[in-house]
Design a protein around this motif. Sequence first.
Motif, mmCIF file in Angstrom:
data_model
loop_
_atom_site.group_PDB
_atom_site.id
_atom_site.type_symbol
_atom_site.label_atom_id
_atom_site.label_comp_id
_atom_site.label_asym_id
_atom_site.label_seq_id
_atom_site.Cartn_x
_atom_site.Cartn_y
_atom_site.Cartn_z
ATOM 1 N N UNK A 11 0.847 -1.199 0.000
ATOM 2 C CA UNK A 11 0.000 0.000 0.000
ATOM 3 C C UNK A 11 0.880 1.245 0.000
ATOM 4 N N UNK A 12 0.377 2.330 -0.566
ATOM 5 C CA UNK A 12 1.167 3.562 -0.560
ATOM 6 C C UNK A 12 1.312 4.089 0.866
ATOM 7 N N UNK A 13 2.299 4.941 1.038
ATOM 8 C CA UNK A 13 2.481 5.560 2.350
ATOM 9 C C UNK A 13 1.212 6.317 2.702
ATOM 10 N N UNK A 14 0.773 6.213 3.955
ATOM 11 C CA UNK A 14 -0.472 6.885 4.318
ATOM 12 C C UNK A 14 -0.375 8.395 4.127
ATOM 13 N N UNK A 15 -1.375 8.931 3.486
ATOM 14 C CA UNK A 15 -1.476 10.372 3.309
ATOM 15 C C UNK A 15 -2.647 10.860 4.151
ATOM 16 N N UNK A 16 -2.572 12.061 4.598
ATOM 17 C CA UNK A 16 -3.655 12.623 5.398
ATOM 18 C C UNK A 16 -4.853 12.844 4.498
ATOM 19 N N UNK A 17 -5.890 12.092 4.743
ATOM 20 C CA UNK A 17 -7.116 12.225 3.967
ATOM 21 C C UNK A 17 -8.037 13.226 4.666
ATOM 22 N N UNK A 18 -8.810 13.963 3.899
ATOM 23 C CA UNK A 18 -9.719 14.930 4.507
ATOM 24 C C UNK A 18 -10.996 14.295 5.049
ATOM 25 N N UNK A 44 -20.308 8.852 2.718
ATOM 26 C CA UNK A 44 -21.076 7.654 3.061
ATOM 27 C C UNK A 44 -21.609 7.878 4.463
ATOM 28 N N UNK A 45 -22.362 6.922 4.977
ATOM 29 C CA UNK A 45 -23.059 7.144 6.248
ATOM 30 C C UNK A 45 -22.157 7.374 7.447
ATOM 31 N N UNK A 46 -20.880 7.054 7.361
ATOM 32 C CA UNK A 46 -19.989 7.264 8.500
ATOM 33 C C UNK A 46 -18.720 8.024 8.129
ATOM 34 N N UNK A 47 -18.758 8.737 7.012
ATOM 35 C CA UNK A 47 -17.601 9.507 6.568
ATOM 36 C C UNK A 47 -18.076 10.744 5.811
ATOM 37 N N UNK A 48 -17.391 11.840 6.058
ATOM 38 C CA UNK A 48 -17.731 13.109 5.409
ATOM 39 C C UNK A 48 -16.443 13.858 5.113
ATOM 40 N N UNK A 49 -16.578 14.939 4.374
ATOM 41 C CA UNK A 49 -15.455 15.833 4.121
ATOM 42 C C UNK A 49 -15.900 17.250 4.466
ATOM 43 N N UNK A 50 -14.954 18.099 4.843
ATOM 44 C CA UNK A 50 -15.319 19.497 5.065
ATOM 45 C C UNK A 50 -15.877 20.104 3.771
ATOM 46 N N UNK A 51 -16.834 20.978 3.903
ATOM 47 C CA UNK A 51 -17.406 21.647 2.737
ATOM 48 C C UNK A 51 -16.266 22.353 2.003
ATOM 49 N N UNK A 52 -16.277 22.250 0.689
ATOM 50 C CA UNK A 52 -15.230 22.847 -0.128
ATOM 51 C C UNK A 52 -14.152 21.862 -0.539
ATOM 52 N N UNK A 53 -14.099 20.702 0.104
ATOM 53 C CA UNK A 53 -13.128 19.678 -0.274
ATOM 54 C C UNK A 53 -13.755 18.821 -1.366
#
Length: 185
Positions: A11-18, A44-53
Motif C-alpha cells: 500500500x502507498x504511504x499513508x497520506x492525510x485524507x480529509x 457515506x453514512x460514516x464519513x464526510x469531508x469538510x465543505x469545499x473539499x
Amino acid sequence: MEPVVVSALLPPAPARQPVVRPSDVGGRAAWQVLVRGGALRAVVDDAAVPVGVAVTAEVRGAALAPRVPAGAVVTGPSAVWVHCGGALPEPLDLVRRTGTLRLASDCTWLGGVRVTAVGRTVVDVATRLPHEQALGLVLELARGGADLAAAARFLERRNRVVGRPAARAVLAAARERLAAAAAGP
C-alpha cells in the motif's frame, strides 16, 4: 509474463485524507450536527469531508477503508463508485486477493484501499452484470475518463474470460451511445 514491481504490491504511504468520521468530532451526534449544519458533506453514512473539499476517488476510497478487510479488493459496481461517485451500492463488492500477481497488476490503491483499475473495472462489470446494468456502469466509467478501446484490448488479452461475448456487446453499445451523444441532435 510481465515483470512485477514489488513496491506495487505494497500500500502507498499513508497520506492525510480529509475524511472526517464521527470519532474525529466527538461522536455521532456531533458529526450529524456538523453534516446538517453544512460544515461537513457526507460521502457515506460514516464519513464526510469538510465543505469545499472535492470528493475524489481517493476520498471515496478512504471513506470505505474501515469496511474493506485487509487483503480484499473493491471490485464491480463498488469500484465504479470509488472511481466515479454516485450512489454507493450495497453490499460492497469485494474479492479476496488470491495471491496471484495478475490481480495485483490490475488494481490500484485509492485512499488506502485496493480497487480494481479502471480498465479492469470496465471488463468486470461488462462480463458479470446484466446488459443494461453493465452498460450504465460502463458509460459512467467512460464519462469519468475510462478508455473503452483499452478496456476492449484488455478483455481480448485475458485468457478464459467467462462472459466475453456479452462484454463485447456492452462495450460496442457503450461506444455507439457515446458516439451518438458526441454527434449531437
